[in-house]
Design a protein around this motif. Structure first.
Motif, PDB file in Angstrom:
ATOM      1  N   ASP A  31       0.841  -1.207   0.000  1.00 17.40           N
ATOM      2  CA  ASP A  31       0.000   0.000   0.000  1.00 17.40           C
ATOM      3  C   ASP A  31       0.876   1.257   0.000  1.00 17.40           C
ATOM      4  O   ASP A  31       0.619   2.198  -0.748  1.00 17.40           O
ATOM      5  N   ALA A  32       1.919   1.252   0.835  1.00 16.77           N
ATOM      6  CA  ALA A  32       2.778   2.436   0.931  1.00 16.77           C
ATOM      7  C   ALA A  32       3.534   2.648  -0.386  1.00 16.77           C
ATOM      8  O   ALA A  32       3.653   3.787  -0.875  1.00 16.77           O
ATOM      9  N   ALA A  33       4.028   1.588  -0.983  1.00 19.06           N
ATOM     10  CA  ALA A  33       4.842   1.718  -2.203  1.00 19.06           C
ATOM     11  C   ALA A  33       4.041   2.298  -3.367  1.00 19.06           C
ATOM     12  O   ALA A  33       4.586   2.996  -4.214  1.00 19.06           O
ATOM     13  N   PHE A  34       2.729   1.995  -3.412  1.00 16.67           N
ATOM     14  CA  PHE A  34       1.930   2.475  -4.538  1.00 16.67           C
ATOM     15  C   PHE A  34       1.127   3.736  -4.210  1.00 16.67           C
ATOM     16  O   PHE A  34       0.483   4.292  -5.096  1.00 16.67           O
ATOM     17  N   ALA A  35       1.151   4.162  -2.933  1.00 15.57           N
ATOM     18  CA  ALA A  35       0.364   5.353  -2.569  1.00 15.57           C
ATOM     19  C   ALA A  35       0.918   6.561  -3.330  1.00 15.57           C
ATOM     20  O   ALA A  35       0.178   7.470  -3.684  1.00 15.57           O
ATOM     21  N   GLN A  36       2.230   6.545  -3.548  1.00 14.43           N
ATOM     22  CA  GLN A  36       2.830   7.619  -4.342  1.00 14.43           C
ATOM     23  C   GLN A  36       3.619   6.952  -5.449  1.00 14.43           C
ATOM     24  O   GLN A  36       4.838   6.831  -5.394  1.00 14.43           O
ATOM     25  N   ARG A  37       2.872   6.518  -6.424  1.00 14.73           N
ATOM     26  CA  ARG A  37       3.366   5.677  -7.513  1.00 14.73           C
ATOM     27  C   ARG A  37       4.582   6.204  -8.257  1.00 14.73           C
ATOM     28  O   ARG A  37       5.442   5.456  -8.693  1.00 14.73           O
ATOM     29  N   ARG A  38       4.626   7.525  -8.380  1.00 17.12           N
ATOM     30  CA  ARG A  38       5.674   8.102  -9.226  1.00 17.12           C
ATOM     31  C   ARG A  38       6.980   8.321  -8.456  1.00 17.12           C
ATOM     32  O   ARG A  38       7.990   8.692  -9.036  1.00 17.12           O
ATOM     33  N   LYS A  39       6.922   8.149  -7.153  1.00 13.45           N
ATOM     34  CA  LYS A  39       8.147   8.385  -6.374  1.00 13.45           C
ATOM     35  C   LYS A  39       8.992   7.120  -6.267  1.00 13.45           C
ATOM     36  O   LYS A  39       8.469   6.008  -6.397  1.00 13.45           O
ATOM     37  N   THR A  40      10.282   7.338  -5.996  1.00 18.59           N
ATOM     38  CA  THR A  40      11.143   6.169  -5.793  1.00 18.59           C
ATOM     39  C   THR A  40      10.773   5.521  -4.457  1.00 18.59           C
ATOM     40  O   THR A  40      10.169   6.161  -3.589  1.00 18.59           O
ATOM     41  N   LEU A  41      11.193   4.284  -4.292  1.00 19.43           N
ATOM     42  CA  LEU A  41      10.845   3.569  -3.051  1.00 19.43           C
ATOM     43  C   LEU A  41      11.417   4.277  -1.815  1.00 19.43           C
ATOM     44  O   LEU A  41      10.781   4.300  -0.761  1.00 19.43           O
ATOM     45  N   ARG A  42      12.596   4.863  -1.971  1.00 16.65           N
ATOM     46  CA  ARG A  42      13.211   5.575  -0.838  1.00 16.65           C
ATOM     47  C   ARG A  42      12.233   6.629  -0.307  1.00 16.65           C
ATOM     48  O   ARG A  42      12.080   6.802   0.896  1.00 16.65           O
ATOM     49  N   GLN A  43      11.582   7.340  -1.237  1.00 13.82           N
ATOM     50  CA  GLN A  43      10.627   8.378  -0.856  1.00 13.82           C
ATOM     51  C   GLN A  43       9.279   7.786  -0.442  1.00 13.82           C
ATOM     52  O   GLN A  43       8.728   8.129   0.593  1.00 13.82           O
ATOM     53  N   SER A  44       8.763   6.911  -1.291  1.00 15.61           N
ATOM     54  CA  SER A  44       7.390   6.444  -1.026  1.00 15.61           C
ATOM     55  C   SER A  44       7.298   5.630   0.257  1.00 15.61           C
ATOM     56  O   SER A  44       6.250   5.591   0.895  1.00 15.61           O
ATOM     57  N   LEU A  45       8.396   4.983   0.643  1.00 14.42           N
ATOM     58  CA  LEU A  45       8.360   4.198   1.890  1.00 14.42           C
ATOM     59  C   LEU A  45       8.862   5.003   3.099  1.00 14.42           C
ATOM     60  O   LEU A  45       9.015   4.462   4.193  1.00 14.42           O
ATOM     61  N   GLY A  46       9.099   6.305   2.884  1.00 14.71           N
ATOM     62  CA  GLY A  46       9.625   7.165   3.953  1.00 14.71           C
ATOM     63  C   GLY A  46       8.741   7.167   5.197  1.00 14.71           C
ATOM     64  O   GLY A  46       9.223   6.977   6.325  1.00 14.71           O
ATOM     65  N   ASN A  47       7.458   7.374   5.027  1.00 16.05           N
ATOM     66  CA  ASN A  47       6.553   7.407   6.185  1.00 16.05           C
ATOM     67  C   ASN A  47       6.480   6.063   6.873  1.00 16.05           C
ATOM     68  O   ASN A  47       6.518   5.965   8.098  1.00 16.05           O
ATOM     69  N   TRP A  48       6.382   5.022   6.058  1.00 12.15           N
ATOM     70  CA  TRP A  48       6.273   3.671   6.600  1.00 12.15           C
ATOM     71  C   TRP A  48       7.499   3.346   7.464  1.00 12.15           C
ATOM     72  O   TRP A  48       7.387   2.763   8.544  1.00 12.15           O
ATOM     73  N   ALA A  49       8.696   3.766   6.985  1.00 14.28           N
ATOM     74  CA  ALA A  49       9.936   3.406   7.685  1.00 14.28           C
ATOM     75  C   ALA A  49      10.315   4.425   8.764  1.00 14.28           C
ATOM     76  O   ALA A  49      11.152   4.139   9.607  1.00 14.28           O
ATOM     77  N   GLY A  50       9.697   5.600   8.724  1.00 16.40           N
ATOM     78  CA  GLY A  50      10.064   6.641   9.692  1.00 16.40           C
ATOM     79  C   GLY A  50      10.774   7.790   9.012  1.00 16.40           C
ATOM     80  O   GLY A  50      10.632   8.941   9.406  1.00 16.40           O
ATOM     81  N   SER A  51      11.556   7.489   7.981  1.00 19.81           N
ATOM     82  CA  SER A  51      12.240   8.535   7.211  1.00 19.81           C
ATOM     83  C   SER A  51      12.757   7.918   5.915  1.00 19.81           C
ATOM     84  O   SER A  51      12.948   6.698   5.845  1.00 19.81           O
ATOM     85  N   PRO A  52      13.012   8.744   4.904  1.00 29.28           N
ATOM     86  CA  PRO A  52      13.570   8.206   3.658  1.00 29.28           C
ATOM     87  C   PRO A  52      14.919   7.520   3.890  1.00 29.28           C
ATOM     88  O   PRO A  52      15.231   6.502   3.271  1.00 29.28           O
ATOM     89  N   LYS A  53      15.692   8.036   4.840  1.00 25.51           N
ATOM     90  CA  LYS A  53      17.010   7.436   5.102  1.00 25.51           C
ATOM     91  C   LYS A  53      16.839   6.012   5.662  1.00 25.51           C
ATOM     92  O   LYS A  53      17.511   5.065   5.222  1.00 25.51           O
TER      93      LYS A  53
END
Ligand code: SAM
Length: 292
Positions: A232-254
């Motif tokens: 769900d997180a990876a496709f919520a912002q389809r056009r962004k790279t995974l580093r960005q799109s999974l940022g919220n899920w992981a806590g930060s892009p880093k």
């Protein structure tokens, strides 16, 4: 082959009139009045004598009768009380082994295996096939719910809107690969089947349909909810790279980047490139890194 009298276009009109059915869009009520089409669905699903089949949304009984004709036992789930009540009578009048059929009236999105109606000819039912002409607006959740709730299902063969069939069968890298494709891949291998023109329906919808067949595969060893959260997180912002799109899920892009690297996935990719096994690897690496 059992004696069966399939529904014609005029039967569909007559039955609807008799029952006072005015097909609604909300319930995706487009009924098939073409014997060739319902037989095609049954043969595409590979249903043979004595198979136990779950049908979602039997409506007036077009596909139900074709399933019974092939010798199947059918347990149907229909949300519309008028249709659910009338169906046993239609089956009794048109098929010579009505004891192979039972229907329960409820919402397929709330399906639970021990609430399926058991045909009188059986003591219990454990469907191996889900065969349906699904209501368009709930097709994907209905498939996912059934695959989760009914572990005996081995084959799901359904008619859905063409676009949905394409999405379900899409492979990573395709423009239409998205949440439904990845979630269905958790359970099964999907293959798009033949196109079905809109003319076989009454009322005629404004889209074409297609069959899609899902063959169950062994479920990955991972926590499904965690994996689905990553999808769900990876496709919520389809056009962004995974580093960005999974940022919220992981806590930060880093943090997302670290988890992705630990999972062996390139953080500069987008979600549409990932296989279900990649999503599983990310969920597992996330669990180790985040501990929750
Ligand atoms: N199988 C029939 C045929 O091929 O002619 C009818 C198919 S029609 C596209 C979809 C059917 O699903 C309708 O009978 C509708 O009432 C039923 N339906 C809609 N939403 C449903 C739900 N959530 N659970 C169970 N049945 C549903």
């Amino acid at each position: 082959m059992a004696g069966t009298n399939l529904l014609t276009p005029s039967d569909i009109r007559e039955l609807s009139n008799e029952l006072g059915i005015r097909p609604t869009k909300t319930l995706g009520q487009n009924f098939v009045g073409d014997g060739g089409t319902v037989r095609k669905i049954v043969s595409h699903a590979g249903v043979v004598e004595s198979d136990q089949v779950l049908e979602i949304g039997p409506g007036l009984g077009s596909l139900t009768l074709a399933l019974l004709e092939a010798g199947a036992y059918v347990s149907a789930v229909e949300i519309d009380p008028k249709l659910a009540t009338a169906l046993p009578q239609t089956v009794g009048a048109r098929h010579d082994r009505p004891e192979r059929f039972a229907v329960a009236q409820f919402d397929a999105l709330k399906i639970v295996d021990n609430e399926l109606a058991v045909p009188p000819a059986l003591e219990s039912i454990a469907p191996t096939h889900l065969v349906a002409n699904l209501p368009y607006n709930v097709a994907v959740p209905a498939i996912l719910t059934a695959l989760e709730a009914i572990p005996t299902l081995q084959v799901v063969d359904v008619m859905v809107q063409l676009e949905v069939a394409e999405r379900l069968a899409a492979q990573p890298g395709s423009k239409v690969y998205g949440v439904p494709s990845a979630k269905v891949a958790w359970y099964a291998e999907a293959t798009r089947g033949p196109l079905i023109g809109r003319g076989v329906f009454w009322p005629v919808p404004n889209v074409d349909s297609a069959l899609v067949r899902l063959d169950r595969r062994p479920v990955p060893t991972a926590d499904r909810e965690r994996v689905f959260a990553v999808i769900d997180a990876a496709f919520a912002q389809r056009r962004k790279t995974l580093r960005q799109s999974l940022g919220n899920w992981a806590g930060s892009p880093k943090q997302a980047e670290e988890i992705l690297r630990a999972a062996g996935v390139d953080p500069t990719l987008r979600g549409e490139r990932l296989t279900i096994d990649d999503f599983v690897a990310i969920a597992k690496a996330g669990e180790e890194a985040l501990g929750s």
